[in-house]
Each structure stands twice: as C-alpha cells, then as structure tokens.
Design a protein around this motif. Sequence first.
Motif: not given
Ligand code: GDP
Length: 433
Positions: A225, A244, A341
């Motif tokens: 996660p 997200v 990002k």
């Molecule tokens: P998941 O639970 O694996 O689906 O992760 P999410 O996509 O929901 O992202 C979890 C957190 O990491 C969120 O706060 C996002 O904004 C952050 N996040 C995801 N990808 C990136 C990235 O490429 N760069 C940065 N700086 N933050 C990211």
Amino acid sequence: MFNDNIAAISTAVGTGGVAIVRISGDGALDFKKMFRFSAEPEEIAPNYMYAGKIEGDGFYDYGFFVYFKAPKSFTGEDTVEFHCHGGAKIARGILNKALSLGARAAERGEFTRRAFLNGKLTLSAAEGLAEMINAESLALVRAGGSLYFEKLSQKVRNIQNELKDILAAVAVEIDYPEEDESGADFSEIFRKIAAIEGEIAPLLQSYACGKKIREGVTVAICGAPNVGKSSLLNALLGYDKAIVSSEAGTTRDAVEGQIELGGVIFNLVDTAGIRERAGAIEKIGIERAKQVMQSADVVLCVTDGKQEVATGGATGKKITVFSKCDEVKPFGKYDVAVSSKTGEGLEKLRAYLLGAGGVENAANGAYLLEERHFNALKRAAEALKSACENEGATADLLRVDLNDAWTALGEITGETASEEIVATIFEKFCVGK
Ligand code: GDP
C-alpha cells in the motif's frame, strides 16, 4: 441456381454524410427502375457512378447509382448500390422501396456468405473481415486484414497440396506393393510428413500472441500500500481513474483501465495493496488482487525501495518499477524508475510493457487469431503425429491419417467445413455485410 435479390442498408444506421443501400442477386439490375439518371446512359456500364434521383418510399433523394456486374462484385453476383444521403429515414425509405419491388431483406452476413459460396473469399478470409470490422485496436485491424487477404489460407493450401503429394506416393505403395516381405519403405514419406509438422508447429505457437491481440494483454500493478500504484495507473492512462490517497488501503478493489501500445490493447489492473493487517472489505480486495496477479500476462512490481513486493505466485513477466523517483533517488534492484508526478520514466516503462507483453509480432499479423483455426491445425498436427507413429503399419492406415489431416485443414478455408460452422460464422456479421 437462381439467387434471389437480397437488399440491406450497408452503412451504419444513423445520421451521416452518406448511406448505401445494396442489392445483390440475379435480378439486381432491374432495380435501376428506382433511379432517374441525370443523363440517361445508352447502356449501364459496370463500376461507374451515375448521378441522379433515387426513389424512396414516398420521396426522392439525390444521389448515385453503381452497378457491379457478376462475377466482379463483392458477392460474385450482379449487385447494385444506391448512395443516398445519410439519414436513417432516407436509407430505410429507399430499402423499403426496393423491398416493395420484390427484393428480400438480407440476413446477417448474407452478402459475405454469398461471396464465400461463390468462391470470392475463403471462410478464414470472411472471419478476418469480421475481425477487421469489429476491431477495437489497430493490431486487430492488421491481424484481421492478414486473414482477409488470404495469408493464412494460402499457407494452409500449400500444406494441403503437400499432403496431396504424399497421399499420391502412398497410393503408389498400395497399388504396387513392394515384392519383398519386409513391407514398404515409408522413410521418405515420414520425412515429408515431419517437414509438414515443422510448418504447422510455429503457427500453433503463434496463437498465444494472437489471443493476446484479441483479448488484450493483462497487466497487474502490484506492490505494498502507498507505493504509488494508483498514481501510476492514472499516469499511464493519462486521466484519473483510481483514487490516490496517502492513507494506506484505499484501493479496495481492482481498478482497471486500457491503453494501446504498439496497436495492442493493454488492460491495466491496479490491485489492492497486499498487507497483513487489513480490514474485512480490504481483505476481499486482497483476495481479488491475488487472482488478478496470478492470471496476468505482465506484473508490474511497484516499490519505493522501502518494501518488498509480494506477487503471490504470479507467473507473468515481471517488471520491477521504482516509484516516486522525483522524491527518492532510486536504489536497489529495479528495471525502470518512474515518477507519476513528473512523468519521468513513463516512456521507458511503456517500452518495457510492450516487450513483456509478448506481442512484438503484432505489426506483421503473422499469427493465428481464431480459436477455430487453432483447433483445426491442432487436429491436423495430431493426425500427422499419428501417421508417423504408425511405423510398420499399412499404407491404408497411413492414408486415413493423412486424409484426416487434409480434412482438418480444409475447415480453415471452408472447403470441408460443415453447414453448422459456416452458419455460426456468418451470424457474427451485421446485417448489410
Ligand atoms: P497506492 O496505495 O500504491 O495505490 O499509492 P497511491 O497512488 O495512492 O499513492 C500514495 C501516495 O504517494 C499519495 O500521497 C501520492 O500522492 C504519492 N505518490 C504517488 N506517486 C508519486 C510520485 O511519483 N511522486 C511523489 N512525490 N509522490 C507520489
């Protein structure tokens, strides 16, 4: 044999620039009485477009008339077309007029069925045409086109001809058996059969690629996660599909989206993050995630360097993706570093996906696309195998196996296909094709 006149609207029904009403049959040219030529020709030349007024049921439209003379038409029969304006009521009214003058409403795929029966295309070419028309990806248009242009049927016919030659050689053995008691020498015949098996094997193998082109390549996005799986899905899709959140465990079910790479559809599935301490609903998501992972063609193992990626027995090709590389300098073992990002690394990841998808041959269309063709070739291969295993057996048995192989191959081109097979294929077509 008399072919009655069948009529249908051949263009998609709805409003558009132009619609086409097509009539095919022995008496198709009689329907020119529905047309007032702007300049009456002495004789109607085939393949020419004539301008004039088309009579509909209770109205006239201005448009064109074309005559295709048998056998140089799509169906192989005399065919006429009225090109009218593309309003649903206009085309319907012109069709109704033709029906009132004695034409019969065509059934699904009846034009193409007649083309097949008149030897204008093989059964596999008709299937290719249906694939092209229904294709949702460029790769499927190409693959359907390859079938439609008789690429597969030519290969199959060549193999059938080779089988005919072998059968002739076997017949010689039957008619003039060797004098000595040791039996006939089939070694040359077995060598030729093995060569044919060698031609069929790569075709059978190529079905794995064809299947992916039809159904799409499934990509499971896995990882702990909060590593950025949902963000990666959204970044690859180019729009926000998944939620997200910085709170762990928000993706509780598989979220899907499609992208096209190299003309092939890739189904991306964002799986729920796998973790031990999960609530009841999240647990259901985790179970589904495991199922998706296990059946996926490609598994994207997303890591932020801090967590191990659990892939739960996945068998697909694995690509390890180091996420959030804008925030953390990537470390450890990984294939590609990305930032959802900033977009960094996404292009490279797409290239990796295309490679791992096993669809490199998509561009040349040289693979089996239809399960029906795969099954027929498999039966042919089995019959040839049985022929070779009959060593020491009689020429008669050999002939049975070779004939079985020939017949199985004929199902692909339609030569030996049953009425039932032919009917199911043309039912897949729309009315007017
Ligand atoms: P998941 O639970 O694996 O689906 O992760 P999410 O996509 O929901 O992202 C979890 C957190 O990491 C969120 O706060 C996002 O904004 C952050 N996040 C995801 N990808 C990136 C990235 O490429 N760069 C940065 N700086 N933050 C990211």
